[in-house]
Design an enzyme around this catalytic site. Sequence first.
Site, PDB file in Angstrom:
ATOM      1  N   GLU A  64       0.861  -1.195   0.000  1.00 19.10           N
ATOM      2  CA  GLU A  64       0.000   0.000   0.000  1.00 19.10           C
ATOM      3  C   GLU A  64       0.889   1.234   0.000  1.00 19.10           C
ATOM      4  OE1 GLU A  64      -3.472   0.123   2.541  1.00 19.10           O
ATOM      5  OE2 GLU A  64      -3.487   2.319   2.465  1.00 19.10           O
ATOM      6  N   GLU A  89       4.913   5.130   3.690  1.00 22.26           N
ATOM      7  CA  GLU A  89       4.388   6.463   4.024  1.00 22.26           C
ATOM      8  C   GLU A  89       5.538   7.334   4.545  1.00 22.26           C
ATOM      9  OE1 GLU A  89       1.246   8.173   3.725  1.00 22.26           O
ATOM     10  OE2 GLU A  89       2.799   9.621   4.232  1.00 22.26           O
ATOM     11  N   ASP A 116      10.020   7.719  -0.045  1.00 25.05           N
ATOM     12  CA  ASP A 116       9.359   7.664  -1.351  1.00 25.05           C
ATOM     13  C   ASP A 116       9.167   6.205  -1.807  1.00 25.05           C
ATOM     14  OD1 ASP A 116       8.708   7.866  -4.028  1.00 25.05           O
ATOM     15  OD2 ASP A 116      10.317   9.275  -4.505  1.00 25.05           O
ATOM     16  N   ASP A 138      -2.084  11.773  -3.625  1.00 25.08           N
ATOM     17  CA  ASP A 138      -2.151  13.238  -3.697  1.00 25.08           C
ATOM     18  C   ASP A 138      -2.636  13.616  -5.095  1.00 25.08           C
ATOM     19  OD1 ASP A 138      -1.289  13.660  -1.101  1.00 25.08           O
ATOM     20  OD2 ASP A 138       0.810  13.536  -1.666  1.00 25.08           O
ATOM     21  N   LYS A 142      -4.084  20.966 -10.119  1.00 23.59           N
ATOM     22  CA  LYS A 142      -3.731  21.982 -11.126  1.00 23.59           C
ATOM     23  C   LYS A 142      -2.958  21.334 -12.276  1.00 23.59           C
ATOM     24  CE  LYS A 142      -3.345  25.860  -7.980  1.00 23.59           C
ATOM     25  NZ  LYS A 142      -2.420  26.392  -7.014  1.00 23.59           N
ATOM     26  N   ASP A 174     -11.125  10.490  -5.694  1.00 24.59           N
ATOM     27  CA  ASP A 174     -12.351  11.297  -5.789  1.00 24.59           C
ATOM     28  C   ASP A 174     -12.152  12.440  -6.782  1.00 24.59           C
ATOM     29  OD1 ASP A 174     -10.383  12.233  -3.915  1.00 24.59           O
ATOM     30  OD2 ASP A 174     -11.770  13.842  -3.407  1.00 24.59           O
ATOM     31  N   THR A 212     -11.324   5.419   4.100  1.00 30.42           N
ATOM     32  CA  THR A 212     -10.076   6.033   4.578  1.00 30.42           C
ATOM     33  C   THR A 212     -10.386   7.465   4.995  1.00 30.42           C
ATOM     34  OG1 THR A 212      -9.347   7.079   2.532  1.00 30.42           O
ATOM     35  CG2 THR A 212      -8.790   4.747   2.787  1.00 30.42           C
ATOM     36  N   ARG A 213      -9.419   8.081   5.629  1.00 30.17           N
ATOM     37  CA  ARG A 213      -9.620   9.454   6.100  1.00 30.17           C
ATOM     38  C   ARG A 213      -9.878  10.411   4.926  1.00 30.17           C
ATOM     39  NH1 ARG A 213      -5.242  12.156   9.779  1.00 30.17           N
ATOM     40  NH2 ARG A 213      -4.003  10.836   8.425  1.00 30.17           N
ATOM     41  N   TYR A 214      -9.105  10.228   3.852  1.00 32.84           N
ATOM     42  CA  TYR A 214      -9.288  11.121   2.700  1.00 32.84           C
ATOM     43  C   TYR A 214     -10.625  10.893   2.014  1.00 32.84           C
ATOM     44  CZ  TYR A 214      -5.061  13.742   2.915  1.00 32.84           C
ATOM     45  OH  TYR A 214      -4.109  14.632   3.323  1.00 32.84           O
TER      46      TYR A 214
HETATM   47  C1  LIG Z   1      -4.035  12.217  -0.063  1.00 34.39           C
HETATM   48  S1  LIG Z   1      -3.130  11.243   1.079  1.00 34.39           S
HETATM   49  C2  LIG Z   1      -4.112   9.755   1.188  1.00 34.39           C
HETATM   50  C3  LIG Z   1      -3.808   8.936   2.401  1.00 34.39           C
HETATM   51  C4  LIG Z   1      -4.603   7.650   2.546  1.00 34.39           C
HETATM   52  N1  LIG Z   1      -4.296   6.708   1.467  1.00 34.39           N
HETATM   53  C5  LIG Z   1      -6.084   7.914   2.615  1.00 34.39           C
HETATM   54  O1  LIG Z   1      -6.810   7.526   1.689  1.00 34.39           O
HETATM   55  O2  LIG Z   1      -6.527   8.510   3.615  1.00 34.39           O
HETATM   56  C6  LIG Z   1      -1.729  10.730   0.108  1.00 34.39           C
HETATM   57  C7  LIG Z   1      -0.628  10.115   0.944  1.00 34.39           C
HETATM   58  O3  LIG Z   1       0.406   9.675   0.082  1.00 34.39           O
HETATM   59  C8  LIG Z   1       1.654   9.947   0.670  1.00 34.39           C
HETATM   60  N2  LIG Z   1       2.646  10.035  -0.429  1.00 34.39           N
HETATM   61  C9  LIG Z   1       2.804  11.035  -1.318  1.00 34.39           C
HETATM   62  N3  LIG Z   1       3.804  10.781  -2.170  1.00 34.39           N
HETATM   63  C10 LIG Z   1       4.290   9.556  -1.824  1.00 34.39           C
HETATM   64  C11 LIG Z   1       5.352   8.754  -2.321  1.00 34.39           C
HETATM   65  N4  LIG Z   1       6.094   9.129  -3.362  1.00 34.39           N
HETATM   66  N5  LIG Z   1       5.585   7.569  -1.720  1.00 34.39           N
HETATM   67  C12 LIG Z   1       4.820   7.165  -0.683  1.00 34.39           C
HETATM   68  N6  LIG Z   1       3.798   7.891  -0.162  1.00 34.39           N
HETATM   69  C13 LIG Z   1       3.543   9.073  -0.721  1.00 34.39           C
HETATM   70  C14 LIG Z   1       1.434  11.255   1.422  1.00 34.39           C
HETATM   71  O4  LIG Z   1       2.378  11.447   2.477  1.00 34.39           O
HETATM   72  C15 LIG Z   1       0.015  11.085   1.933  1.00 34.39           C
HETATM   73  O5  LIG Z   1      -0.033  10.509   3.206  1.00 34.39           O
END
Ligand SMILES: C[S@@+](CC[C@H](N)C(=O)[O-])C[C@H]1O[C@@H](n2cnc3c(N)ncnc32)[C@H](O)[C@@H]1O
EC number: 2.1.1.33
Length: 233
Positions: A64, A89, A116, A138, A142, A174, A212-214
């Site tokens: 994940e 994460e 990463d 993420d 834009k 979403d 999930t939270r998002y």
């Molecule tokens: C919008 S949040 C969604 C979190 C979770 N999956 C949810 O649905 O609540 C995106 C997550 O991806 C992580 N993230 C962003 N770029 C990443 C990368 N290159 N490798 C691993 N995680 C990453 C961010 O730190 C963030 O916690």
Amino acid sequence: MTDMERRGRATEAFFGRRKGKALREQQAETLNNLLPAFLIDLSAAPPEPLTSLFPVPVQTLRLEIGFGGGEHLMHRALETPSTGFIGVEPFVNSMQKLLARVGETGASNIRVYNDDATQLLDWLPDGSLDQIDLLYPDPWPKRKHWKRRFVSKTNLDRFHRVLKPGGLFCFASDIDTYVNWTLIKCRDHGGFDWVAENAADWLTPYEGWPSTRYEAKARREGRSSAYLTFRKI
Ligand SMILES: C[S@@+](CC[C@H](N)C(=O)[O-])C[C@H]1O[C@@H](n2cnc3c(N)ncnc32)[C@H](O)[C@@H]1O
């Protein structure tokens, strides 16, 4: 790949924050105590078989990427003890939260990486994973930032390499433009089949989906989601 090359690629797909609110003393202690036991060490070669990353026998492996609050990862790990879960994460506060839950529940089928996800992907052996979950990545809404999105030709190549034949890539979002983006990138890649047969397939959450939270935030803001599943050809 040399160390130099790996470092050079270290942040190629990570543009977010790594730290939020300072951790309280006890939270920092949880993180410092548990992280070394659960963290995957990329400076060592992957163990053979990869399932031996886990201290318990596991039959399948699932990754994940960007687990955020860790709700989904914890839910799946407890629901499926015969699967080994790798959670990635880079956000420190989220890692602390997950490890606190791992400590409470005693789940031993979880391993983590705290940077990463592209680094972890490059470390994984060919054909080693049954499933990759990218849930609410993420969105970078834009247009000028679209190139920062995690779904790209390069990362699909990575997914394709590390998935077993028939392995799954699951993507939830979403953000309409990101859903379309992912459908187009996967179609153009040519190494994945979108398994949907009708609209219900991509509008219905995955089986046993805990949300999930998002996703909760998206609902509060009035956005619905798409749940895409691709199979490696
Ligand atoms: C919008 S949040 C969604 C979190 C979770 N999956 C949810 O649905 O609540 C995106 C997550 O991806 C992580 N993230 C962003 N770029 C990443 C990368 N290159 N490798 C691993 N995680 C990453 C961010 O730190 C963030 O916690």
